[in-house]
Scaffold this active site. Structure first.
Site, PDB file in Angstrom:
ATOM      1  N   LYS A 190      32.562  36.920  37.160  1.00 35.45           N
ATOM      2  CA  LYS A 190      32.925  37.284  38.549  1.00 35.45           C
ATOM      3  C   LYS A 190      33.349  38.750  38.515  1.00 35.45           C
ATOM      4  O   LYS A 190      34.471  39.085  38.168  1.00 35.45           O
ATOM      5  CB  LYS A 190      34.081  36.395  39.018  1.00 35.45           C
ATOM      6  CG  LYS A 190      34.168  36.188  40.524  1.00 35.45           C
ATOM      7  CD  LYS A 190      34.184  37.436  41.366  1.00 35.45           C
ATOM      8  CE  LYS A 190      35.572  38.005  41.506  1.00 35.45           C
ATOM      9  NZ  LYS A 190      35.576  39.310  42.212  1.00 35.45           N
ATOM     10  N   GLU A 265      44.298  41.262  30.228  1.00 38.07           N
ATOM     11  CA  GLU A 265      44.424  42.710  30.023  1.00 38.07           C
ATOM     12  C   GLU A 265      44.857  43.283  31.363  1.00 38.07           C
ATOM     13  O   GLU A 265      44.071  43.302  32.308  1.00 38.07           O
ATOM     14  CB  GLU A 265      43.074  43.316  29.608  1.00 38.07           C
ATOM     15  CG  GLU A 265      42.400  42.646  28.424  1.00 38.07           C
ATOM     16  CD  GLU A 265      43.044  42.969  27.100  1.00 38.07           C
ATOM     17  OE1 GLU A 265      44.100  43.636  27.095  1.00 38.07           O
ATOM     18  OE2 GLU A 265      42.504  42.539  26.073  1.00 38.07           O
ATOM     19  N   CYS A 299      43.196  52.113  32.700  1.00 34.97           N
ATOM     20  CA  CYS A 299      44.383  51.291  32.396  1.00 34.97           C
ATOM     21  C   CYS A 299      45.266  51.953  31.354  1.00 34.97           C
ATOM     22  O   CYS A 299      46.485  51.827  31.399  1.00 34.97           O
ATOM     23  CB  CYS A 299      43.956  49.910  31.927  1.00 34.97           C
ATOM     24  SG  CYS A 299      42.853  49.944  30.510  1.00 34.97           S
ATOM     25  N   GLU A 397      52.299  51.816  38.584  1.00 39.62           N
ATOM     26  CA  GLU A 397      50.943  52.239  38.249  1.00 39.62           C
ATOM     27  C   GLU A 397      50.247  52.769  39.499  1.00 39.62           C
ATOM     28  O   GLU A 397      50.114  52.049  40.490  1.00 39.62           O
ATOM     29  CB  GLU A 397      50.147  51.059  37.680  1.00 39.62           C
ATOM     30  CG  GLU A 397      48.763  51.466  37.223  1.00 39.62           C
ATOM     31  CD  GLU A 397      47.932  50.301  36.683  1.00 39.62           C
ATOM     32  OE1 GLU A 397      47.908  49.232  37.317  1.00 39.62           O
ATOM     33  OE2 GLU A 397      47.306  50.474  35.623  1.00 39.62           O
TER      34      GLU A 397
HETATM   35  P1  NAD Z   1      42.548  43.350  40.556  1.00 36.65           P
HETATM   36  O1  NAD Z   1      43.573  42.555  39.842  1.00 36.65           O
HETATM   37  O2  NAD Z   1      42.730  43.611  42.004  1.00 36.65           O
HETATM   38  O3  NAD Z   1      41.108  42.654  40.440  1.00 36.65           O
HETATM   39  C1  NAD Z   1      40.512  42.373  39.207  1.00 36.65           C
HETATM   40  C2  NAD Z   1      39.550  41.217  39.385  1.00 36.65           C
HETATM   41  O4  NAD Z   1      40.284  40.048  39.721  1.00 36.65           O
HETATM   42  C3  NAD Z   1      38.526  41.410  40.499  1.00 36.65           C
HETATM   43  O5  NAD Z   1      37.280  40.873  40.091  1.00 36.65           O
HETATM   44  C4  NAD Z   1      39.116  40.602  41.629  1.00 36.65           C
HETATM   45  O6  NAD Z   1      38.157  40.151  42.540  1.00 36.65           O
HETATM   46  C5  NAD Z   1      39.734  39.451  40.868  1.00 36.65           C
HETATM   47  N1  NAD Z   1      40.808  38.743  41.581  1.00 36.65           N
HETATM   48  C6  NAD Z   1      41.662  39.243  42.510  1.00 36.65           C
HETATM   49  N2  NAD Z   1      42.496  38.265  42.933  1.00 36.65           N
HETATM   50  C7  NAD Z   1      42.174  37.140  42.244  1.00 36.65           C
HETATM   51  C8  NAD Z   1      42.676  35.821  42.235  1.00 36.65           C
HETATM   52  N3  NAD Z   1      43.691  35.431  43.033  1.00 36.65           N
HETATM   53  N4  NAD Z   1      42.122  34.912  41.399  1.00 36.65           N
HETATM   54  C9  NAD Z   1      41.111  35.271  40.593  1.00 36.65           C
HETATM   55  N5  NAD Z   1      40.582  36.519  40.566  1.00 36.65           N
HETATM   56  C10 NAD Z   1      41.103  37.448  41.382  1.00 36.65           C
HETATM   57  O7  NAD Z   1      42.393  44.686  39.734  1.00 36.65           O
HETATM   58  P2  NAD Z   1      41.521  45.969  40.113  1.00 36.65           P
HETATM   59  O8  NAD Z   1      42.191  46.685  41.218  1.00 36.65           O
HETATM   60  O9  NAD Z   1      40.087  45.549  40.259  1.00 36.65           O
HETATM   61  O10 NAD Z   1      41.618  46.804  38.759  1.00 36.65           O
HETATM   62  C11 NAD Z   1      42.615  47.726  38.479  1.00 36.65           C
HETATM   63  C12 NAD Z   1      43.658  47.110  37.558  1.00 36.65           C
HETATM   64  O11 NAD Z   1      43.054  46.679  36.345  1.00 36.65           O
HETATM   65  C13 NAD Z   1      44.719  48.105  37.135  1.00 36.65           C
HETATM   66  O12 NAD Z   1      45.979  47.497  37.200  1.00 36.65           O
HETATM   67  C14 NAD Z   1      44.348  48.433  35.694  1.00 36.65           C
HETATM   68  O13 NAD Z   1      45.397  48.879  34.880  1.00 36.65           O
HETATM   69  C15 NAD Z   1      43.828  47.114  35.238  1.00 36.65           C
HETATM   70  N6  NAD Z   1      42.984  47.285  34.053  1.00 36.65           N
HETATM   71  C16 NAD Z   1      43.467  46.862  32.855  1.00 36.65           C
HETATM   72  C17 NAD Z   1      42.713  47.053  31.705  1.00 36.65           C
HETATM   73  C18 NAD Z   1      43.221  46.585  30.382  1.00 36.65           C
HETATM   74  O14 NAD Z   1      42.417  46.439  29.478  1.00 36.65           O
HETATM   75  N7  NAD Z   1      44.507  46.348  30.213  1.00 36.65           N
HETATM   76  C19 NAD Z   1      41.472  47.675  31.788  1.00 36.65           C
HETATM   77  C20 NAD Z   1      41.013  48.097  33.024  1.00 36.65           C
HETATM   78  C21 NAD Z   1      41.779  47.890  34.167  1.00 36.65           C
END
Ligand code: NAD
Length: 519
Positions: A190, A265, A299, A397
């Protein structure tokens, strides 16, 4: 709202799809209820395509296909070498299409084209790495001479649910797909709803590489719908998630009733600590790159720079001057160092932090939209100095090209500041003092520390955060561990040592002999 005509030099890739669909059991399909959502490009902020919006029924259809492929198909039963060959072919195909991939990724996400190209190549490398790792995989065996042998029978788990963010979409998908598949699982991916374009290329790549039907499935859609349904699906025993810490908490709670395996992550607010004895030129270059590469949507960004007082004024002055020279540009131009943020919603979030920062610190570079870019999601590299640890821009962040600089007096204060957030993903330390370098690095609450180094990662090393930055570690064999069961098989070699219960006729006051300890 801007229009495409405001940037005549804007690049729109040729042959964009006319719609983006799910991929289930070897077929591209629309949502069962026909729902779609708009996908914008971040330069014009206009809709360029409709993407299928999956719901629970679509997720169920994909999970059932993946389940069939797992239970009835050849993939989990193939020799590691056979799976490895297919995954090497995936790497070859990704490499051969790196330019097209980068073009699409840059268009959809706003990442600078040169950085998108690097991410495409890293995606290929992820497949190559795990394809190699699985054929070299050895499992434990423990012998008790003459008595027992114990060995590990490693097994794929089933249908893995993979949920990914938008910041480096294709590369982060590969980071989960490669280990999940190489170990013999089947998957439902997804991807993030802001950036579905590059994910839709996986289907063709896997088909061409010879992945059996039903092993890879893709459901697009909003997190609260498609992502939520995947997390709650009873036939998906594993969820690997990368995204915000808040979303991670929700997923954790939703997975709890099913006791699913989780790899998380999450977000970060990583410190870069610069001591007075550091190589200043290298530290400035690295800390500029560390927060402004990938548009700051990274991230592991070193978004808090802690600088020792002796060099603080010089550092801030030089840093601000260099940040002001970082080149903001259209994402497809080779000279661009910072492109357009992914989406207007995210742009507004980053801009609101810049407004907050004005009252929390001293603005020394940037501070909003660059003059040459009146529309689209462009943000000038922004630097705040003298930021106290209580500031929101120190604690939260931002995930954009915004950095907070804070002075410190000595090691103890630097450590206290470095650890003074809820996050613990990465840290960067700059010093030429050998003892301090190691002692300080080891004392930081972070999953990963780079010492006198930018963020360059060997794929064999653990990847993951502590505190609110994550749960569990992937990377190298740890990813193999996450995606497999390690069943212990215990075999008696010699005489069977059975304490015999119930042999005596004497009744309940008999004392059973002690059983053997086989160690
Ligand atoms: P997000 O949490 O909004 O979304 C990530 C994914 O989760 C998307 O596919 C989204 O559709 C899905 N999602 C959202 N709500 C959900 C739910 N209730 N149930 C299941 N899935 C759901 O994150 P984002 O804005 O897409 O990405 C940015 C974030 O990702 C930042 O906080 C960044 O630090 C983090 N990130 C972490 C790493 C790491 O390896 N630690 C790497 C890249 C990004």
């Amino acid at each position: 709202m801007s229009t495409a005509s405001e940037y005549p030099a804007r690049h729109v890739p040729a042959d964009l799809p006319t719609r983006i669909q799910h991929y289930v059991d070897g077929e591209t399909v629309d949502s069962l209820d026909g729902a779609t959502f708009d996908v914008l490009d971040p330069v014009s902020n206009t809709t360029y395509v409709q993407c299928a919006a999956g719901g629970a029924a679509d997720v169920d259809r994909a999970v059932q296909a993946a389940r069939r492929a797992f239970h009835e198909g050849p993939w989990p039963r193939m020799l590691p070498r056979e799976r490895s060959r297919i995954l090497h072919r995936v790497a070859d195909i990704v490499e051969s299409r790196d330019a097209r991939l980068a073009e699409l990724e840059s268009f959809d996400s706003g990442l600078p084209i040169t950085q998108a190209l690097g991410q495409a190549r890293r995606a290929a490398e992820n497949f190559r790495f795990f394809a190699d790792l699985i054929v070299a995989q050895a499992d434990d065996a423990f012998k008790v001479p003459g008595r027992q042998i114990n060995y590990v029978n490693r097994k794929p788990i089933g249908v893995a649910g993979l949920i990914t963010p938008w910041n480096t979409p294709f590369m982060l998908e590969s980071w989960k797909l490669a280990p999940a598949l190489t170990t013999g699982n089947t998957v439902v991916l997804k991807p993030a709803e802001f950036t579905p374009l590059s994910a839709s290329l996986w289907a063709g790549i896997f088909e061409e590489a010879g992945l059996p039907q039903g092993v890879f499935n893709l459901v697009h859609g909003l997190g609260e719908d498609a992502g939520d349904a995947l997390v709650k699906h009873p036939d998906v025993p594993l969820i690997s998630f990368t995204g915000e810490s808040r979303t991670g908490q929700i997923i954790f709670a939703n997975a709890a009733p099913h006791l699913k395996g989780l790899s998380m992550e999450l977000g970060g607010k990583s410190p870069a600590v610069v001591f007075a004895d550091a190589d200043l030129d290298a530290a400035i270059d690295a800390t500029i790159f560390g927060v402004f590469s990938l548009n700051g949507e990274r991230c592991t960004a070193g978004s808090r720079i802690l600088v020792q007082r002796e060099i603080y004024d010089t550092f801030v002055e030089r840093y601000a001057a260099q940040a002001a020279r970082v080149r903001v540009g259209l994402p497809h131009e080779k000279e661009t160092e910072v492109g357009a943020l992914v989406h207007p919603e995210h742009f507004q979030k980053v801009m609101s932090y810049i407004e907050i920062g004005r009252s929390e610190g001293r603005l020394v570079a940037g501070g909003g939209r660059p003059e040459a870019f009146p529309t689209g999601n462009f943000v000038a590299p922004t630097v705040f100095a003298d930021v106290p640890p209580t500031a929101r821009i120190f604690q939260e962040e931002i995930f954009g090209p915004v950095v907070a600089i804070t002075p410190f007096a000595d090691d103890a204060e630097a450590l206290a500041l470095a650890n003074d957030t809820r996050y613990g993903l990465a840290a960067y330390v700059w010093t030429n003092d050998l003892k301090r370098a190691h002692n300080f690095s080891q004392a930081i609450d972070a999953g990963m520390v780079w010492l006198n180094s930018n963020n360059v990662r060997d794929l064999r090393t653990p990847f993951g955060g502590v505190k609110a930055s994550g749960l569990g570690h992937e990377g190298g064999y740890r990813s193999i561990d996450f995606y497999t069961h390690q069943q212990a098989v215990h075999v008696t070699l010699g005489k069977v040592h059975n304490p015999t219960f119930g042999r005596s006729e004497q009744g309940s006051d008999a004392v059973a002999p002690a059983g053997p300890v086989t160690r």
